[in-house]
Design a protein around this motif. Structure first.
Motif, PDB file in Angstrom:
ATOM      1  N   GLN A  58      -5.539 -27.088  -5.534  1.00  0.00           N
ATOM      2  CA  GLN A  58      -6.117 -25.803  -5.930  1.00  0.00           C
ATOM      3  C   GLN A  58      -6.647 -25.848  -7.360  1.00  0.00           C
ATOM      4  O   GLN A  58      -7.485 -25.069  -7.736  1.00  0.00           O
ATOM      5  N   ARG A  59      -6.123 -26.802  -8.140  1.00  0.00           N
ATOM      6  CA  ARG A  59      -6.638 -26.900  -9.500  1.00  0.00           C
ATOM      7  C   ARG A  59      -7.749 -27.935  -9.604  1.00  0.00           C
ATOM      8  O   ARG A  59      -8.726 -27.758 -10.277  1.00  0.00           O
ATOM      9  N   TYR A  60      -7.538 -29.070  -8.941  1.00  0.00           N
ATOM     10  CA  TYR A  60      -8.428 -30.195  -9.199  1.00  0.00           C
ATOM     11  C   TYR A  60      -9.369 -30.506  -8.057  1.00  0.00           C
ATOM     12  O   TYR A  60     -10.393 -31.123  -8.252  1.00  0.00           O
ATOM     13  N   ILE A  78       6.402 -32.602 -18.110  1.00  0.00           N
ATOM     14  CA  ILE A  78       6.112 -33.188 -19.415  1.00  0.00           C
ATOM     15  C   ILE A  78       5.076 -32.342 -20.169  1.00  0.00           C
ATOM     16  O   ILE A  78       4.358 -32.828 -21.034  1.00  0.00           O
ATOM     17  N   THR A  79       5.029 -31.050 -19.810  1.00  0.00           N
ATOM     18  CA  THR A  79       4.077 -30.153 -20.467  1.00  0.00           C
ATOM     19  C   THR A  79       4.272 -30.122 -21.984  1.00  0.00           C
ATOM     20  O   THR A  79       3.305 -30.107 -22.751  1.00  0.00           O
ATOM     21  N   ARG A  80       5.528 -30.111 -22.424  1.00  0.00           N
ATOM     22  CA  ARG A  80       5.767 -30.046 -23.878  1.00  0.00           C
ATOM     23  C   ARG A  80       5.257 -31.316 -24.554  1.00  0.00           C
ATOM     24  O   ARG A  80       4.640 -31.253 -25.617  1.00  0.00           O
ATOM     25  N   THR A 115      -3.750 -18.370  -8.679  1.00  0.00           N
ATOM     26  CA  THR A 115      -4.757 -17.399  -9.120  1.00  0.00           C
ATOM     27  C   THR A 115      -6.159 -17.801  -8.681  1.00  0.00           C
ATOM     28  O   THR A 115      -7.142 -17.291  -9.193  1.00  0.00           O
ATOM     29  N   HIS A 116      -6.247 -18.730  -7.747  1.00  0.00           N
ATOM     30  CA  HIS A 116      -7.556 -19.198  -7.292  1.00  0.00           C
ATOM     31  C   HIS A 116      -7.936 -18.610  -5.922  1.00  0.00           C
ATOM     32  O   HIS A 116      -8.973 -17.992  -5.782  1.00  0.00           O
ATOM     33  N   ASP A 117      -7.043 -18.819  -4.907  1.00  0.00           N
ATOM     34  CA  ASP A 117      -7.443 -18.437  -3.533  1.00  0.00           C
ATOM     35  C   ASP A 117      -6.591 -17.294  -2.973  1.00  0.00           C
ATOM     36  O   ASP A 117      -6.438 -17.177  -1.762  1.00  0.00           O
ATOM     37  N   ASP A 122       2.292 -18.779  -9.253  1.00  0.00           N
ATOM     38  CA  ASP A 122       2.873 -20.021  -9.762  1.00  0.00           C
ATOM     39  C   ASP A 122       1.897 -20.660 -10.731  1.00  0.00           C
ATOM     40  O   ASP A 122       0.810 -21.079 -10.341  1.00  0.00           O
ATOM     41  N   SER A 123       2.287 -20.717 -11.994  1.00  0.00           N
ATOM     42  CA  SER A 123       1.426 -21.328 -12.997  1.00  0.00           C
ATOM     43  C   SER A 123       2.295 -21.833 -14.133  1.00  0.00           C
ATOM     44  O   SER A 123       3.348 -21.270 -14.415  1.00  0.00           O
ATOM     45  N   SER A 124       1.822 -22.885 -14.790  1.00  0.00           N
ATOM     46  CA  SER A 124       2.567 -23.376 -15.953  1.00  0.00           C
ATOM     47  C   SER A 124       2.495 -22.362 -17.090  1.00  0.00           C
ATOM     48  O   SER A 124       3.370 -22.322 -17.945  1.00  0.00           O
ATOM     49  N   VAL A 156       8.736 -22.764 -19.642  1.00  0.00           N
ATOM     50  CA  VAL A 156       7.598 -23.685 -19.751  1.00  0.00           C
ATOM     51  C   VAL A 156       8.103 -25.006 -20.308  1.00  0.00           C
ATOM     52  O   VAL A 156       8.645 -25.057 -21.426  1.00  0.00           O
ATOM     53  N   GLY A 157       7.959 -26.037 -19.513  1.00  0.00           N
ATOM     54  CA  GLY A 157       8.249 -27.391 -19.997  1.00  0.00           C
ATOM     55  C   GLY A 157       9.698 -27.821 -19.881  1.00  0.00           C
ATOM     56  O   GLY A 157      10.036 -28.915 -20.337  1.00  0.00           O
ATOM     57  N   GLY A 158      10.566 -27.007 -19.273  1.00  0.00           N
ATOM     58  CA  GLY A 158      11.980 -27.365 -19.211  1.00  0.00           C
ATOM     59  C   GLY A 158      12.377 -28.076 -17.926  1.00  0.00           C
ATOM     60  O   GLY A 158      13.499 -28.567 -17.793  1.00  0.00           O
ATOM     61  N   ALA A 196      12.486 -23.984  -6.403  1.00  0.00           N
ATOM     62  CA  ALA A 196      11.206 -24.083  -7.097  1.00  0.00           C
ATOM     63  C   ALA A 196      10.037 -24.238  -6.129  1.00  0.00           C
ATOM     64  O   ALA A 196      10.165 -24.828  -5.045  1.00  0.00           O
ATOM     65  N   ILE A 197       8.899 -23.721  -6.569  1.00  0.00           N
ATOM     66  CA  ILE A 197       7.679 -23.744  -5.756  1.00  0.00           C
ATOM     67  C   ILE A 197       7.087 -25.152  -5.856  1.00  0.00           C
ATOM     68  O   ILE A 197       6.112 -25.384  -6.570  1.00  0.00           O
ATOM     69  N   MET A 198       7.718 -26.097  -5.186  1.00  0.00           N
ATOM     70  CA  MET A 198       7.318 -27.501  -5.340  1.00  0.00           C
ATOM     71  C   MET A 198       7.343 -28.214  -3.988  1.00  0.00           C
ATOM     72  O   MET A 198       8.199 -27.949  -3.154  1.00  0.00           O
TER      73      MET A 198
HETATM   74  N1  LIG Z   1       6.752 -24.357 -15.566  1.00  0.00           N
HETATM   75  C1  LIG Z   1       6.202 -25.378 -16.161  1.00  0.00           C
HETATM   76  O1  LIG Z   1       6.620 -25.724 -17.249  1.00  0.00           O
HETATM   77  C2  LIG Z   1       5.058 -26.140 -15.549  1.00  0.00           C
HETATM   78  C3  LIG Z   1       4.365 -27.041 -16.333  1.00  0.00           C
HETATM   79  C4  LIG Z   1       3.315 -27.756 -15.755  1.00  0.00           C
HETATM   80  C5  LIG Z   1       2.962 -27.568 -14.455  1.00  0.00           C
HETATM   81  N2  LIG Z   1       3.652 -26.679 -13.696  1.00  0.00           N
HETATM   82  C6  LIG Z   1       3.274 -26.499 -12.296  1.00  0.00           C
HETATM   83  O2  LIG Z   1       2.057 -27.160 -12.033  1.00  0.00           O
HETATM   84  C7  LIG Z   1       1.280 -26.427 -11.109  1.00  0.00           C
HETATM   85  C8  LIG Z   1      -0.082 -26.115 -11.677  1.00  0.00           C
HETATM   86  O3  LIG Z   1       0.053 -25.253 -12.792  1.00  0.00           O
HETATM   87  P1  LIG Z   1      -1.179 -24.889 -13.702  1.00  0.00           P
HETATM   88  O4  LIG Z   1      -0.716 -23.951 -14.744  1.00  0.00           O
HETATM   89  O5  LIG Z   1      -1.855 -26.121 -14.189  1.00  0.00           O
HETATM   90  O6  LIG Z   1      -2.157 -24.214 -12.652  1.00  0.00           O
HETATM   91  P2  LIG Z   1      -3.094 -22.934 -12.768  1.00  0.00           P
HETATM   92  O7  LIG Z   1      -3.867 -22.934 -11.528  1.00  0.00           O
HETATM   93  O8  LIG Z   1      -2.325 -21.703 -13.079  1.00  0.00           O
HETATM   94  O9  LIG Z   1      -4.008 -23.226 -14.009  1.00  0.00           O
HETATM   95  C9  LIG Z   1      -4.898 -24.361 -14.056  1.00  0.00           C
HETATM   96  C10 LIG Z   1      -6.124 -24.016 -14.902  1.00  0.00           C
HETATM   97  O10 LIG Z   1      -6.966 -23.142 -14.168  1.00  0.00           O
HETATM   98  C11 LIG Z   1      -7.279 -21.959 -14.915  1.00  0.00           C
HETATM   99  N3  LIG Z   1      -7.434 -20.902 -13.926  1.00  0.00           N
HETATM  100  C12 LIG Z   1      -6.468 -20.184 -13.324  1.00  0.00           C
HETATM  101  N4  LIG Z   1      -7.007 -19.339 -12.393  1.00  0.00           N
HETATM  102  C13 LIG Z   1      -8.327 -19.557 -12.397  1.00  0.00           C
HETATM  103  C14 LIG Z   1      -9.410 -19.016 -11.653  1.00  0.00           C
HETATM  104  N5  LIG Z   1      -9.229 -18.099 -10.708  1.00  0.00           N
HETATM  105  N6  LIG Z   1     -10.642 -19.499 -11.904  1.00  0.00           N
HETATM  106  C15 LIG Z   1     -10.836 -20.436 -12.833  1.00  0.00           C
HETATM  107  N7  LIG Z   1      -9.853 -20.979 -13.560  1.00  0.00           N
HETATM  108  C16 LIG Z   1      -8.619 -20.554 -13.367  1.00  0.00           C
HETATM  109  C17 LIG Z   1      -6.105 -21.819 -15.868  1.00  0.00           C
HETATM  110  O11 LIG Z   1      -6.420 -21.067 -17.022  1.00  0.00           O
HETATM  111  C18 LIG Z   1      -5.783 -23.280 -16.192  1.00  0.00           C
HETATM  112  O12 LIG Z   1      -6.664 -23.758 -17.196  1.00  0.00           O
HETATM  113  C19 LIG Z   1       2.086 -25.185 -10.780  1.00  0.00           C
HETATM  114  O13 LIG Z   1       2.813 -25.453  -9.613  1.00  0.00           O
HETATM  115  C20 LIG Z   1       2.995 -25.046 -11.973  1.00  0.00           C
HETATM  116  O14 LIG Z   1       4.187 -24.343 -11.686  1.00  0.00           O
HETATM  117  C21 LIG Z   1       4.690 -25.967 -14.245  1.00  0.00           C
END
Ligand SMILES: NC(=O)c1ccc[n+]([C@@H]2O[C@H](COP(=O)([O-])OP(=O)(O)OC[C@H]3O[C@@H](n4cnc5c(N)ncnc54)[C@H](O)[C@@H]3O)[C@@H](O)[C@H]2O)c1
Length: 498
Positions: free
Chosen positions: A416-418, A319-321, A240-242, A261-263, A312-314, A57-59
């Motif tokens: 990258q998200r926060y 705890i996504t679910r 999908t950011h950088d 890699d995205s949820s 998703v969530g497994g 996993a990408i972790m």
């Molecule tokens: N597989 C799963 O069930 C699961 C569940 C939760 C988290 N995760 C992991 O947590 C990490 C983060 O996942 P995530 O889905 O929150 O991250 P993400 O970066 O894909 O998405 C976060 C938020 O940013 C938005 N977004 C995406 N690209 C953007 C862009 N270029 N500009 C502006 N907004 C954008 C998305 O719509 C979402 O609201 C990953 O490693 C993921 O695999 C996995």
């Protein structure tokens, strides 16, 4: 009006496989676990095939360079995590690509007119006692000879003498052409009692050295996943950011495969990123995900994904679910996506492999995922338990545990998200915890593979395509699940790592 899709969301735990007729030649030794990693024309081979159907996993708490090396040596693939700076991820990729898997690019090289003193300095710097003598002193120059630490001694030789006086010249040096396999190279090392066999291209330029001292090590890993240059393969997670900056840097470092890699991969962010990678770097395979249904699979496959990740969530730490109420039982998700993969293949002539990510609690769940049609699996908790995973190993009253935390947890600092907007994590989608320590990856994975092969033997299949084409699955009731477990006071628990 909201739509309620037919059927219940099911987990792997709700299924068992029925044994099929097993022929005499269907034995564990005959089983081939190779599987396609990337999009290919139906009926042709995938440009990259895994030798065993496992990816990590990408972790952060799972996919380090050490784990990547161990897993690739066992035929699987790691996706190095991207929750770090581009420079750090690039360094991780380089660490794996520089690992020697039998064929070594020489790092100890001199020119023929270099002095023995210079040779001694180079040997001290690299810690290696065999040097290639090439016309320009580079690792790929025309090979003129080999010189080892046994060929000179500071007390016996004038260190200002040139290397050419002490080297074994190419005329007297057994060497090989670059099309030989590692086992052919090893055979020559033993048959001709050599310590080192140089491998040259058609023009006599040095390509690799193969050392006898690496023999035992390489013999242990006959199914290593290597690239054309015999370097271990490695993947990298991207977001999908950088990606515009990250992808070129990873490619420059030699990464073999990328995975978004995205949820939630059913998004325009992913299709944009896929199109961009395909447009600028059409040669690099890139996967998309995660998705849980056929509609989302088709969306990503049409956007150019080379494989699609399901789940998703497994995940064990996910705890996504609970938090967002999105997701699907992993077995239902895989079955739905696999059906869409086969329809897509029929319609377009392109086979886009499916990866089952998460929800694998027991070893036999891997067999179920493969029987349901997944081409390979991705696991986090499973790999986090091994020595090679980066989490700290901590003592407990009953043994040891390893740290394991989710990418959606506060601990992950998922920058990258926060980090970009300076926002805090409003709510977590993952937890921070521990998993039971399980020792060395090589031994743990061998046990899992032995169990999967035993399942395939019972199901009469020696290849994964045959396994899924002939699999007969049954749903289990709560009562029959009870019946599955031992019903005595157990003297000793059978060896299990799950
Ligand atoms: N597989 C799963 O069930 C699961 C569940 C939760 C988290 N995760 C992991 O947590 C990490 C983060 O996942 P995530 O889905 O929150 O991250 P993400 O970066 O894909 O998405 C976060 C938020 O940013 C938005 N977004 C995406 N690209 C953007 C862009 N270029 N500009 C502006 N907004 C954008 C998305 O719509 C979402 O609201 C990953 O490693 C993921 O695999 C996995």
């Amino acid at each position: 009006m909201a739509q309620i899709i037919a059927g219940v969301s099911r987990t792997f735990n709700e299924f068992l496989l029925l044994p099929n007729r097993t022929s005499i030649d269907c034995s564990p030794d005959a089983i081939d676990l190779s599987t396609p990693l990337m999009r290919h024309v139906v009926g042709e081979a995938s440009p990259i095939e895994l030798r065993s159907p496992f990816t990590s996993a990408i972790m952060q708490s799972v996919s380090s360079p050490e784990l990547a090396i161990a897993l690739a040596r066992n035929g699987g693939l790691t996706f190095l995590h991207h929750n770090q700076s581009i420079e750090e991820q690039v360094a991780d990729v380089r660490q794996v690509k520089n690992f020697k898997a039998g064929f070594v690019v020489s790092d100890t090289n001199v020119r023929p007119d270099d002095s023995l003193a210079e040779l001694a300095r180079v040997m001290e710097r690299t810690g290696h006692s065999t040097a290639a003598v090439t016309h320009d002193g580079s690792a790929s120059g025309r090979l003129l000879g080999l010189v080892t630490s046994r060929d000179f001694h500071p007390q016996r030789h004038d260190l200002s003498d040139p290397v050419s006086g002490r080297m074994t010249p190419i005329e007297n040096l057994p060497h090989a052409a670059c099309d030989l396999t590692l086992s052919q190279a090893n055979a020559r090392l033993w048959d001709e009692r050599l310590d080192c066999l140089p491998v040259l291209d058609v023009d006599g330029h040095l390509e690799y050295l193969v050392f006898r001292s690496d023999y035992t090590d390489n013999k242990r890993y006959p199914g290593q996943l290597v690239d054309r240059d015999k370097r271990l393969r490695v993947g990298a997670g991207i977001n999908t950011h950088d990606y515009r900056e990250r992808v070129p840097a990873l490619l420059d470092a030699g990464v073999d495969v990328l995975c978004l890699d995205s949820s939630d991969g059913y998004s325009d962010w992913q299709s944009q990123a896929l199109s961009w990678v395909k447009k600028h770097y059409p040669e690099i395979p890139v996967g998309g995900g995660n998705v849980v249904d056929g509609e989302a699979f088709t969306f990503l496959a049409e956007a150019g994904a080379d494989f699609v990740k399901v789940g998703v969530g497994g995940g064990a730490i996910c705890i996504t679910r609970d938090q967002k109420g999105i997701g699907r039982g992993q077995a239902s998700a895989v079955l739905d996506v696999v059906a869409a993969r086969d329809i897509f293949a029929e319609r377009t002539g392109h086979y886009v492999p499916v990866c089952s990510d998460g929800g694998l609690v027991h070893d036999y769940h891997v067999a179920l995922a493969l029987a349901m049609g997944a081409d390979f699996v991705m696991m986090g908790r499973y790999f986090a338990r091994f020595d090679q995973a980066p989490g700290a190993k901590l003592p407990t009253r009953d043994g040891f545990v390893k740290e394991h935390w989710g990418e959606g947890s506060n601990r992950a600092h998922n920058w990258q998200r926060y980090g970009q907007g300076g926002q805090a994590l409003i709510f977590e989608e993952g937890v921070d915890g521990y998993v039971p320590y399980a020792g060395d990856l090589n031994e743990g994975l061998a046990l899992t593979i032995a169990k999967i092969k035993a399942t395939m033997v019972s199901c009469g299949a020696t290849t994964l395509p045959k396994f899924r084409d002939t699999a007969r699955l049954t749903l289990v009731s709560e009562q029959s699940l009870q019946e599955s477990h031992a019903n005595v006071v157990v003297r000793e628990t059978p060896a299990s790592l799950d």
